[in-house]
Design an enzyme around this catalytic site. Sequence first.
Site, PDB file in Angstrom:
ATOM      1  N   TYR A  98       0.848  -1.195   0.000  1.00 21.66           N
ATOM      2  CA  TYR A  98       0.000   0.000   0.000  1.00 21.66           C
ATOM      3  C   TYR A  98       0.882   1.243   0.000  1.00 21.66           C
ATOM      4  O   TYR A  98       1.931   1.259   0.656  1.00 21.66           O
ATOM      5  CB  TYR A  98      -0.906  -0.001   1.234  1.00 21.66           C
ATOM      6  N   SER A 213     -19.142  -2.908  -2.585  1.00 26.26           N
ATOM      7  CA  SER A 213     -18.102  -2.537  -1.611  1.00 26.26           C
ATOM      8  C   SER A 213     -18.620  -1.449  -0.678  1.00 26.26           C
ATOM      9  O   SER A 213     -19.713  -0.897  -0.875  1.00 26.26           O
ATOM     10  CB  SER A 213     -16.866  -2.035  -2.353  1.00 26.26           C
ATOM     11  N   PHE A 337      -8.103   9.147  -7.521  1.00 27.96           N
ATOM     12  CA  PHE A 337      -8.485   9.710  -6.224  1.00 27.96           C
ATOM     13  C   PHE A 337      -8.015   8.804  -5.103  1.00 27.96           C
ATOM     14  O   PHE A 337      -8.243   7.587  -5.132  1.00 27.96           O
ATOM     15  CB  PHE A 337     -10.000   9.898  -6.128  1.00 27.96           C
ATOM     16  N   TRP A 338      -7.354   9.414  -4.114  1.00 31.24           N
ATOM     17  CA  TRP A 338      -6.899   8.706  -2.906  1.00 31.24           C
ATOM     18  C   TRP A 338      -7.354   9.527  -1.709  1.00 31.24           C
ATOM     19  O   TRP A 338      -6.894  10.641  -1.500  1.00 31.24           O
ATOM     20  CB  TRP A 338      -5.377   8.557  -2.936  1.00 31.24           C
ATOM     21  N   LYS A 400     -18.458  -6.294   6.846  1.00 30.89           N
ATOM     22  CA  LYS A 400     -17.130  -5.763   7.162  1.00 30.89           C
ATOM     23  C   LYS A 400     -16.739  -6.148   8.591  1.00 30.89           C
ATOM     24  O   LYS A 400     -17.485  -5.908   9.551  1.00 30.89           O
ATOM     25  CB  LYS A 400     -17.146  -4.239   7.041  1.00 30.89           C
TER      26      LYS A 400
END
Length: 408
Positions: A98, A213, A337-338, A400
């Site tokens: 990552y 998601s 996009f982050w 999740k």
Amino acid sequence: MATKLLPSVVSIHKPSRSSLQCLRQFRVQAPTQQQRRHISVYGYEQAKALTFSEHGEPPDVLSLHKHSISPAHGELMTLRFLASPINPADINQIQGVYPSKPTFTTSLGTANPIAVAGNEGVAEIIGLGDQVKSEGFKKGDWVIMNGPGFGTWRTHAAATTSSVLKLEDHAREGITPIQAGTVSINPCTAYRMLKDFVELKEGDWFIQNGANSGVGRAAIQLGKSWGLKSINVIRGRDDKAAEEKLKQDLKAIGADVVITDAELQSQGIKDMSKEWTNGGREFIRLALNCVNGKAATTMAKLLAPNGHFVTYGAMSKQPLTIPASMLIFKNIHFHGFWVSRWAQDNPEEKKRTVEDVLDMTRRGEFRDMPVDEIKWEWETEGQDLIAKVKDTLEGYREGKGIFVFAKT
């Protein structure tokens, strides 16, 4: 025989005042069963954390580390975590793939540097130094992490004000720890992508893959609340009954159209798209991509001229191929996009975004994806916690995974 025992008898005498004081002091210091076990006689907080000293697969490198935290002073505060989710980015960070790297340190009492896993969560302030008080923080406040790399899979932590974002009292009213602990990544990612790249008006369409998601579910609900329409792509299932149930689940939270990746790549997709968008008179102006590969390219082809295509993930581990015609003749704009970088660059906007999502949650207009609560108490074994992380890694969980801290 009696004479030999006499010295022992003689030695038992009335204790002096000083010896009684010492005895009383010892008794005060000795912990009892009723005391909270994590507070030592000197005010040190006892903490446990899932840590790793090298990158690798989580079951291979994670271990439960116990350490002490000194009393809060100066610019430091002591946090007790309430809820910390297990996100895909957390797994990738442990694996070392990552972009955001964890903080390896010896400050947790180890000879060699270790890092605490986890990037998202909510914690309660249980101790704070004078400088922290002067900045408007108080005991009982809830805080979320200001950026990645802090390490949230732990019972307690020491932190500075620069590493956290305070949830104001009005923002956390009626909000559970799980809701607060899962607000800063997936919902914020969806929110900003829908807002920041093109001005979508009521009745406009967007299309997205990875619709099941956390980001996908958030985008569906936020878009619905703002009057937007959505086409949502999911992975096909061998179990068609389960596939249909998933489609209905997404429609129940606001999805207008739900299709599989196979249906997206079928020959009739353009005709179906026209049918959904009132004969093509309504425009698909935004695409959200977290998958890549051929299906993502097909999704881009459904965009109207001057549309925007935003990539925020690459789950398929395949490249994104962009035909030149999209750039030249349709003027499609491609972006990345982050959310971590966006949050670091826009801390005040992050706070407003978080507060807005929590306000929608309070009004019943937004709910995060289903969760599987993992109870973490002081007695919980490290092997049990690591097994839960492994389950998430292997996809055995209905919702999740999220650590929920009880008696710590």
